[in-house]
Design a protein around this motif. Structure first.
Motif, PDB file in Angstrom:
ATOM      1  N   ALA A  15     -16.255  99.254  33.073  1.00 60.57           N
ATOM      2  CA  ALA A  15     -16.013 100.055  31.868  1.00 60.57           C
ATOM      3  C   ALA A  15     -14.944  99.429  30.972  1.00 60.57           C
ATOM      4  CB  ALA A  15     -15.588 101.470  32.255  1.00 60.57           C
ATOM      5  N   ALA A  16     -14.160  98.512  31.507  1.00 60.75           N
ATOM      6  CA  ALA A  16     -13.065  97.904  30.746  1.00 60.75           C
ATOM      7  C   ALA A  16     -13.568  96.729  29.904  1.00 60.75           C
ATOM      8  CB  ALA A  16     -11.977  97.426  31.698  1.00 60.75           C
ATOM      9  N   ASP A  17     -12.900  96.476  28.809  1.00 54.23           N
ATOM     10  CA  ASP A  17     -13.211  95.317  27.966  1.00 54.23           C
ATOM     11  C   ASP A  17     -12.548  94.061  28.497  1.00 54.23           C
ATOM     12  OD1 ASP A  17     -14.739  96.777  26.078  1.00 54.23           O
ATOM     13  OD2 ASP A  17     -12.878  97.486  25.150  1.00 54.23           O
ATOM     14  N   PRO A  41     -13.913  90.288  32.080  1.00 49.79           N
ATOM     15  CA  PRO A  41     -13.099  89.091  31.853  1.00 49.79           C
ATOM     16  C   PRO A  41     -11.615  89.400  32.049  1.00 49.79           C
ATOM     17  CG  PRO A  41     -13.775  90.020  29.766  1.00 49.79           C
ATOM     18  CD  PRO A  41     -14.461  90.831  30.840  1.00 49.79           C
ATOM     19  N   VAL A  42     -10.855  88.357  32.374  1.00 50.70           N
ATOM     20  CA  VAL A  42      -9.431  88.549  32.629  1.00 50.70           C
ATOM     21  C   VAL A  42      -8.580  87.664  31.727  1.00 50.70           C
ATOM     22  CG1 VAL A  42      -9.779  89.200  35.040  1.00 50.70           C
ATOM     23  CG2 VAL A  42      -9.356  86.830  34.472  1.00 50.70           C
ATOM     24  N   VAL A  43      -7.375  88.142  31.476  1.00 53.11           N
ATOM     25  CA  VAL A  43      -6.311  87.348  30.876  1.00 53.11           C
ATOM     26  C   VAL A  43      -5.165  87.440  31.871  1.00 53.11           C
ATOM     27  CG1 VAL A  43      -4.699  87.097  28.952  1.00 53.11           C
ATOM     28  CG2 VAL A  43      -7.055  87.850  28.525  1.00 53.11           C
ATOM     29  N   ALA A  44      -4.769  86.291  32.420  1.00 55.89           N
ATOM     30  CA  ALA A  44      -3.747  86.263  33.457  1.00 55.89           C
ATOM     31  C   ALA A  44      -2.702  85.208  33.135  1.00 55.89           C
ATOM     32  CB  ALA A  44      -4.391  85.963  34.817  1.00 55.89           C
ATOM     33  N   THR A  45      -1.520  85.394  33.678  1.00 57.86           N
ATOM     34  CA  THR A  45      -0.451  84.425  33.454  1.00 57.86           C
ATOM     35  C   THR A  45      -0.551  83.277  34.451  1.00 57.86           C
ATOM     36  OG1 THR A  45       0.966  85.918  34.731  1.00 57.86           O
ATOM     37  CG2 THR A  45       1.186  85.977  32.342  1.00 57.86           C
ATOM     38  N   ASP A  46       0.090  82.182  34.104  1.00 61.97           N
ATOM     39  CA  ASP A  46       0.011  80.951  34.890  1.00 61.97           C
ATOM     40  C   ASP A  46       1.024  80.935  36.034  1.00 61.97           C
ATOM     41  OD1 ASP A  46       2.269  80.704  33.304  1.00 61.97           O
ATOM     42  OD2 ASP A  46       1.811  78.695  32.593  1.00 61.97           O
ATOM     43  N   SER A  76      -8.524  86.484  22.047  1.00 59.90           N
ATOM     44  CA  SER A  76      -9.565  85.489  22.300  1.00 59.90           C
ATOM     45  C   SER A  76     -10.676  86.047  23.179  1.00 59.90           C
ATOM     46  CB  SER A  76      -8.931  84.261  22.961  1.00 59.90           C
ATOM     47  OG  SER A  76      -9.914  83.386  23.437  1.00 59.90           O
ATOM     48  N   VAL A  77     -10.294  86.691  24.270  1.00 60.50           N
ATOM     49  CA  VAL A  77     -11.296  87.250  25.186  1.00 60.50           C
ATOM     50  C   VAL A  77     -12.067  88.382  24.521  1.00 60.50           C
ATOM     51  CG1 VAL A  77     -11.568  88.578  27.311  1.00 60.50           C
ATOM     52  CG2 VAL A  77     -10.175  86.516  27.307  1.00 60.50           C
ATOM     53  N   LEU A  78     -11.391  89.225  23.789  1.00 60.90           N
ATOM     54  CA  LEU A  78     -12.053  90.360  23.146  1.00 60.90           C
ATOM     55  C   LEU A  78     -12.987  89.931  22.018  1.00 60.90           C
ATOM     56  CD1 LEU A  78      -9.092  92.878  23.159  1.00 60.90           C
ATOM     57  CD2 LEU A  78     -11.187  92.997  24.540  1.00 60.90           C
TER      58      LEU A  78
END
Length: 109
Positions: A15-17, A41-46, A76-78
């Protein structure tokens, strides 16, 4: 939103974007793999093991403690079309058979 206890996390991830993990320190969080396995999709730190566990085709890795980089990663992901390719990434690189193969290689060394 703080949603409390969730019995069916795949439904929540589907359900999440995007799933954002802006950690300062981390190992390899299961939520990172679970969200991608659900097609989110994920956005994660390094930090920690996260960079190698983000599908480069659907997710983004950003610098830790950098709100501007996090905002750019999220944007970017969105902006991308929806994809479930992250499922294949998790299944091939983080499946039980992949894990057992890695253990066998480590023990053989």
């Amino acid at each position: 939103h703080f949603v409390g206890n969730i019995d069916n996390t795949p439904d929540l991830f589907r359900a999440a974007d995007v799933c954002a993990l802006p950690s300062r320190a981390e190992g390899l969080p299961l939520s990172l793999l679970e969200s991608q396995a659900a097609g989110c999709p994920v956005v994660a730190t390094d930090v920690g093991g996260m960079p190698s566990a983000v599908d480069p085709g659907t997710g983004v890795v950003v610098a830790a403690e950098n709100p501007t980089a996090l905002a750019r990663g999220l944007s970017s992901v969105l902006a991308r079309p929806s994809s479930v390719a992250s499922r294949e990434f998790v299944a091939s690189d983080y499946s039980l058979s992949a894990m057992m193969g890695a253990y066998e290689q480590a023990w053989a060394a």
